[in-house]
Design a protein around this motif. Sequence first.
Motif, mmCIF file in Angstrom:
data_model
loop_
_atom_site.group_PDB
_atom_site.id
_atom_site.type_symbol
_atom_site.label_atom_id
_atom_site.label_comp_id
_atom_site.label_asym_id
_atom_site.label_seq_id
_atom_site.Cartn_x
_atom_site.Cartn_y
_atom_site.Cartn_z
ATOM 1 N N GLY A 67 40.073 40.352 38.476
ATOM 2 C CA GLY A 67 41.270 39.771 39.079
ATOM 3 C C GLY A 67 41.075 39.517 40.554
ATOM 4 N N PRO A 68 42.086 38.908 41.188
ATOM 5 C CA PRO A 68 41.986 38.564 42.608
ATOM 6 C C PRO A 68 41.645 39.753 43.516
ATOM 7 N N PRO A 69 42.081 40.990 43.211
ATOM 8 C CA PRO A 69 41.717 42.067 44.133
ATOM 9 C C PRO A 69 40.210 42.227 44.298
ATOM 10 N N VAL A 70 39.471 42.028 43.215
ATOM 11 C CA VAL A 70 38.015 42.214 43.295
ATOM 12 C C VAL A 70 37.390 41.148 44.196
ATOM 13 N N SER A 71 37.766 39.890 43.953
ATOM 14 C CA SER A 71 37.182 38.841 44.804
ATOM 15 C C SER A 71 37.623 39.020 46.244
ATOM 16 N N GLY A 72 38.880 39.484 46.437
ATOM 17 C CA GLY A 72 39.395 39.699 47.788
ATOM 18 C C GLY A 72 38.577 40.729 48.548
ATOM 19 N N ILE A 73 38.278 41.850 47.877
ATOM 20 C CA ILE A 73 37.510 42.917 48.524
ATOM 21 C C ILE A 73 36.102 42.433 48.853
ATOM 22 N N LEU A 74 35.505 41.707 47.900
ATOM 23 C CA LEU A 74 34.145 41.221 48.148
ATOM 24 C C LEU A 74 34.126 40.218 49.297
ATOM 25 N N GLU A 75 35.170 39.364 49.368
ATOM 26 C CA GLU A 75 35.225 38.382 50.463
ATOM 27 C C GLU A 75 35.428 39.062 51.814
ATOM 28 N N ASP A 76 36.431 39.943 51.875
ATOM 29 C CA ASP A 76 36.685 40.648 53.138
ATOM 30 C C ASP A 76 35.475 41.473 53.545
ATOM 31 N N GLY A 77 34.885 42.141 52.560
ATOM 32 C CA GLY A 77 33.713 42.973 52.830
ATOM 33 C C GLY A 77 32.557 42.148 53.362
ATOM 34 N N THR A 78 32.379 40.963 52.797
ATOM 35 C CA THR A 78 31.283 40.104 53.238
ATOM 36 C C THR A 78 31.504 39.660 54.684
ATOM 37 N N LEU A 79 32.772 39.328 55.009
ATOM 38 C CA LEU A 79 33.067 38.940 56.397
ATOM 39 C C LEU A 79 32.720 40.074 57.348
ATOM 40 N N SER A 102 46.245 46.512 36.841
ATOM 41 C CA SER A 102 47.667 46.767 36.601
ATOM 42 C C SER A 102 48.334 45.702 35.746
ATOM 43 N N GLN A 103 47.617 44.633 35.430
ATOM 44 C CA GLN A 103 48.194 43.571 34.607
ATOM 45 C C GLN A 103 47.491 43.521 33.250
ATOM 46 N N PRO A 104 48.251 43.309 32.172
ATOM 47 C CA PRO A 104 47.633 43.172 30.849
ATOM 48 C C PRO A 104 46.510 42.128 30.854
ATOM 49 N N GLU A 105 46.707 41.028 31.581
ATOM 50 C CA GLU A 105 45.702 39.959 31.618
ATOM 51 C C GLU A 105 44.390 40.468 32.216
ATOM 52 N N GLU A 106 44.492 41.378 33.187
ATOM 53 C CA GLU A 106 43.277 41.904 33.824
ATOM 54 C C GLU A 106 42.469 42.732 32.827
ATOM 55 N N LEU A 107 43.192 43.522 32.043
ATOM 56 C CA LEU A 107 42.541 44.334 31.020
ATOM 57 C C LEU A 107 41.822 43.433 30.012
ATOM 58 N N ILE A 108 42.503 42.370 29.609
ATOM 59 C CA ILE A 108 41.919 41.438 28.638
ATOM 60 C C ILE A 108 40.653 40.800 29.213
ATOM 61 N N TYR A 123 46.384 41.970 23.155
ATOM 62 C CA TYR A 123 47.218 41.285 24.145
ATOM 63 C C TYR A 123 48.686 41.275 23.713
ATOM 64 N N ASN A 124 48.919 40.996 22.416
ATOM 65 C CA ASN A 124 50.299 40.992 21.927
ATOM 66 C C ASN A 124 50.974 42.344 22.098
ATOM 67 N N GLN A 125 50.194 43.408 21.892
ATOM 68 C CA GLN A 125 50.742 44.759 22.019
ATOM 69 C C GLN A 125 51.078 45.113 23.468
ATOM 70 N N ILE A 126 50.191 44.750 24.374
ATOM 71 C CA ILE A 126 50.359 45.237 25.752
ATOM 72 C C ILE A 126 51.109 44.265 26.650
ATOM 73 N N SER A 127 51.225 43.021 26.208
ATOM 74 C CA SER A 127 51.889 42.024 27.029
ATOM 75 C C SER A 127 53.297 42.491 27.405
ATOM 76 N N GLY A 128 53.623 42.423 28.661
ATOM 77 C CA GLY A 128 54.940 42.842 29.125
ATOM 78 C C GLY A 128 55.053 44.339 29.372
ATOM 79 N N HIS A 129 53.955 45.083 29.134
ATOM 80 C CA HIS A 129 53.987 46.525 29.368
ATOM 81 C C HIS A 129 53.166 46.896 30.592
ATOM 82 N N LYS A 130 53.351 48.156 31.001
ATOM 83 C CA LYS A 130 52.654 48.630 32.198
ATOM 84 C C LYS A 130 51.239 49.087 31.877
ATOM 85 N N VAL A 131 50.292 48.573 32.631
ATOM 86 C CA VAL A 131 48.896 48.999 32.521
ATOM 87 C C VAL A 131 48.519 49.611 33.862
#
Length: 273
Positions: A38-50, A198-204, A222-230
């Motif tokens: 997800g975006p947090p990973v790319s964000g950390i790598l980008e900031d870290g690279t800078l 923290s998002q079902p999509e990230e887990l998928i 995905y059907n099971q976890i969609s809309g739930h807290k991960v």
Amino acid sequence: QVCRDDFLHALEHDIKPAFGASAEALEHFLARGIITWGPPVSGILEDGTLLTQQARVADAFGLVSVLIEGPPNSGKTALAAMLAKNSDFPFVKVCSPEDMVGFTETAKCLQIRKIFDDAYRSQLSCILVDNIERLLDYGSIGPRYSNLTLQALLVLLKKQPPKGKKLLVLCTSSRKQVLEEMEMLSAFTAVLHVPNLSQPEELITVLEQFDLFTKQDIHKIYNQISGHKVFIGIKKLLALIDMARQMDPKVRVIKFLTKMEEEGCLDLGTMIH
Ligand code: ATP
Ligand code: MG
């Protein structure tokens, strides 16, 4: 004809074998790769690279120190190792509590000091200080820690390397709050936060990287976890995936979801069907 510049160039770019063991230590942390879930990973790598680039070019200040913090199992050490590796600094040293088990406070301070002293000798060096709170012997029961080690680290984290030398210090910790109380946070150039998934999509996204679950399985999950807290760290998720590999494929999906719930990483609120 070989001149001084060639020699310096070689020192900086070609002479690695002496520190080969460190490169191996980084590989060990990176054995399972980095999944961009997800975006947090790319964000950390980008900031870290800078920040690593800042360490490389900075002319006024030769020191850049970065704290990589987040919950246990969130992937801090692997991300720090990735940044250290990508920095392509010729001298990389890992300072880890695992290598200092059984050391007295004094021995620990001397060891840390030696790592920094070695780094100051190199033109461009990177030190990965893993798991700072463990290095400081911090215990959550009846807060106590090694004040000697804390003071040593504080001095080293603020000390500029000799003129012309560049030093990048990457630290990891699961206890930002504790470091804050120890007045260590202000010593860092920057703090990067590593979150749990923290998002079902990230887990998928992570599950899709492996051939463990079929397309239908993943759809079902995905059907099971969609809309739930991960809420799960990548390291823990990879361990659960390893565990699921051993399960009978017929019950794999249900068992995997049940395990996630049991471990408190998923809140379905109802029974799994
Ligand atoms: P601890 O709290 O025990 O120190 P940690 O937060 O340092 O754990 P790591 O030891 O870095 O976690 O474990 C993360 C594992 O997940 C590594 O094996 C790494 O290769 C793998 N991994 C896969 N994708 C990522 C990612 N996006 N970020 C970090 N690690 C990842
Ligand atoms: Mg770690």
